[in-house]
Design an enzyme around this catalytic site. Structure first.
Site, PDB file in Angstrom:
ATOM      1  N   LYS A 247      24.229 -43.732 -13.643  1.00 55.21           N
ATOM      2  CA  LYS A 247      25.046 -44.192 -12.548  1.00 55.21           C
ATOM      3  C   LYS A 247      24.865 -45.658 -12.200  1.00 55.21           C
ATOM      4  O   LYS A 247      25.654 -46.183 -11.786  1.00 55.21           O
ATOM      5  CB  LYS A 247      25.273 -43.239 -11.487  1.00 55.21           C
ATOM      6  CG  LYS A 247      25.537 -41.870 -11.832  1.00 55.21           C
ATOM      7  CD  LYS A 247      25.864 -41.014 -10.440  1.00 55.21           C
ATOM      8  CE  LYS A 247      26.659 -39.710 -10.766  1.00 55.21           C
ATOM      9  NZ  LYS A 247      25.949 -38.450 -11.650  1.00 55.21           N
TER      10      LYS A 247
HETATM   11  C1  LIG Z   1      26.720 -37.620 -12.434  1.00 53.08           C
HETATM   12  C2  LIG Z   1      25.787 -37.208 -13.759  1.00 53.08           C
HETATM   13  C3  LIG Z   1      26.365 -36.346 -14.780  1.00 53.08           C
HETATM   14  C4  LIG Z   1      27.906 -36.284 -14.660  1.00 53.08           C
HETATM   15  O1  LIG Z   1      28.938 -37.053 -14.961  1.00 53.08           O
HETATM   16  P1  LIG Z   1      30.252 -37.076 -14.370  1.00 53.08           P
HETATM   17  O2  LIG Z   1      30.686 -38.705 -14.456  1.00 53.08           O
HETATM   18  O3  LIG Z   1      30.417 -36.513 -12.855  1.00 53.08           O
HETATM   19  O4  LIG Z   1      31.101 -36.093 -15.191  1.00 53.08           O
HETATM   20  C5  LIG Z   1      25.624 -36.171 -15.551  1.00 53.08           C
HETATM   21  N1  LIG Z   1      24.401 -36.539 -15.940  1.00 53.08           N
HETATM   22  C6  LIG Z   1      23.874 -37.061 -14.883  1.00 53.08           C
HETATM   23  C7  LIG Z   1      22.352 -37.306 -15.146  1.00 53.08           C
HETATM   24  C8  LIG Z   1      24.181 -37.585 -13.740  1.00 53.08           C
HETATM   25  O5  LIG Z   1      23.729 -37.990 -12.678  1.00 53.08           O
END
Ligand SMILES: *Cc1c(COP(=O)(O)O)cnc(C)c1O
Length: 494
Positions: A132
């Site tokens: 993120k």
């Molecule tokens: C947010 C997240 C996901 C999922 O991603 P999306 O964009 O919601 O599909 C997968 N792995 C981790 C470690 C995350 O923080």
């Protein structure tokens, strides 16, 4: 470049907006999600020229096609301010940090025993050790830039059970014109995640630990978003996964992964994406629509298999709270996939009337069915494979086994979400088509499960050794919306 909403699309051409207009917002006023009027195309010659670019310059080239209302020089400065080795060096610093999202090629064989390339693309070398950061760090700089231009300020209000909240706080800390008020369930996050957020001492970051569960926190965010007066007076905004700029920032690393894994444009690659809210893989879909030679886009889910169910059957069925499992890949524990509407809009030929009707049905009847079976809402499921989408799911046992396998075979400790990705990717390995699995977090964040799988602790990147011992700055509050609103108003003075 103009943007339209998935729920009013072509029907109301008066709604288009520029990139900067939708940057600070979430949902479109009609409840839909924003998408560009059409996807910009990338030619073969352009793609070739992009092979030698740094990550920051590649980000500039991709973003420039979407953020046409930001002057080139400013956009370039923003991408260089964001995608620097010093920001993405927490985990495996050294010579790889400059690549921002370095690849590791693993040899693997598929079920037929053919030898294939399985590649891990590291997206979690940012300050909070999860993918993120890739988008959120850019968002922090874009927000600060845009707010300064408008002489405006913004108070970000959100709820988190872990990854999103910390990525937002690390992106917004110290930014002019921005405050962050983040709710989290008191004593329900892991010690590591709590320490990551609460150890921030920046005066513009406010951690509010709520005496309740994550749902209580989310209910308060919803209550505030429905209180238009309060929202306007306090200049409240969000940074959730439907934010368009977050999606578009993620498009960049699909280009980067492709370019780093191939030597010419007649090659194809596939991606497997550990998925929850469909934000990450939606960026892959957009890269593919722009002309990036992607063969398959594989959505990997955990036990919360809303997306796997759709890609196997054409039925989209959101889950109730009681049917949403708490798993050892918690950032994928979702009951509905909030970005999914963007793909459905494309799948339905951008027919916004039908998108509106289908997502109304999601709210009233819990889902829709595009399988083409008698009584279904449409037969577009037959077209899904043309968009490259495939899927699979994993379980707690699958994660433990995959973490162990990858450790034994390659000497690499992967986190639980990436393990879901590798487990599912193995079913789609094809000779001659590299399979890139997006590494979405580092193992150190989910140490309990690493310990269960391997019997040893995950290695902590430098700088995180004693994070739990740092002084923490947070307030504890009852799950009382009036108290939370008072707290915000006192701090903003608005
Ligand atoms: C947010 C997240 C996901 C999922 O991603 P999306 O964009 O919601 O599909 C997968 N792995 C981790 C470690 C995350 O923080």
């Amino acid at each position: 470049m103009q943007y339209v909403s998935t729920r009013s699309g072509h029907a109301q051409p008066s709604t288009p907006q520029q990139f900067s207009d939708i940057l600070l917002g979430g949902l479109a006023p009609d409840g839909g999600l924003y998408l560009p009027e059409q996807y910009p195309q990338v030619s073969g010659a352009e793609l070739d020229a992009w092979r030698k670019l740094s990550y920051a310059d590649l980000a500039f080239e991709v973003l420039k096609k979407f953020a046409t209302d930001i002057p080139d020089a400013d956009l370039k400065a923003l991408t260089h301010q964001t995608y620097r080795a010093e920001v993405y060096c927490n985990a495996r610093a050294g010579e790889h940090a400059a690549q921002i999202t370095p690849l590791r090629v693993l040899e693997a064989s598929n079920a037929k025993g053919e030898s294939c390339r399985l590649i891990l693309q590291a997206l979690s070398n940012g300050p909070t050790l999860a993918f993120k950061d890739m988008a959120m760090q850019l968002l922090g700089n874009l927000f600060e830039y845009t707010l300064a231009k408008q002489h405006a300020e913004l108070n970000i209000f959100g709820a988190t059970s872990g990854d999103t909240g910390s990525a937002a706080e690390y992106a917004m800390r110290g930014k002019l014109g921005i405050r962050v008020f983040m709710l989290s369930p008191h004593k329900k996050m892991s010690a590591f995640q709590t320490a990551q957020m609460f150890s921030l001492q920046d005066p513009n970051i406010f951690n509010i630990a709520i005496e309740g569960v994550f749902d209580d926190c989310q209910d308060m965010v919803k209550a505030v978003s429905n209180d238009l007066d309060f929202k306007a007076r306090q200049k409240i905004g969000t940074v959730n996964s439907i934010n368009w700029a977050r999606v578009v920032a993620q498009v960049v690393y699909y280009f980067r992964g492709y370019l780093a894994a191939t030597s010419s444009n007649d090659q194809k690659v596939s991606f497997t994406v550990p998925s929850g809210n469909f934000g990450n893989i939606c960026a892959g879909h957009i890269a593919r629509m722009m002309g990036l030679p992607i063969d398959k886009l594989v959505a990997a889910t955990n036990e919360n298999d809303v997306l796997d169910e759709f890609f196997r059957t054409g039925v989209y069925r959101v889950r109730k709270s009681a049917e949403t499992y708490h798993t050892s890949s918690p950032s994928m524990d979702i009951s509905k996939a909030s970005n999914f509407e963007r793909f459905i809009f494309d799948l339905l030929g951008r027919d916004s009337e039908r998108v509106r009707a289908l997502f109304h049905k999601v709210e009233t009847a819990g889902g829709f069915d595009l399988s083409g079976q008698p009584g279904s809402d449409g037969d577009e499921f037959a077209k899904v494979a043309q968009y490259g989408f495939r899927s699979g799911k994993s379980t707690h046992q699958g994660r433990l086994d995959t973490i162990r396998d990858v450790q034994d075979e390659y000497g690499i400790t992967i986190d639980t979400h990436t393990a879901d990705g590798i487990k599912v990717a193995r079913d789609y390995l094809t000779p001659g088509v590299p399979m890139i699995v997006l590494e979405t977090a580092l193992a150190a964040k989910f140490n309990e499960t690493i310990l269960e799988a391997l019997g040893t602790d995950a290695e902590r990147p430098a700088g995180f050794e004693d994070i739990e011992a740092l002084p923490q700055r947070f307030v504890v509050m009852a799950a009382d919306i009036a108290k939370v609103k008072d707290f915000i108003a006192e701090r903003t003075g608005l």
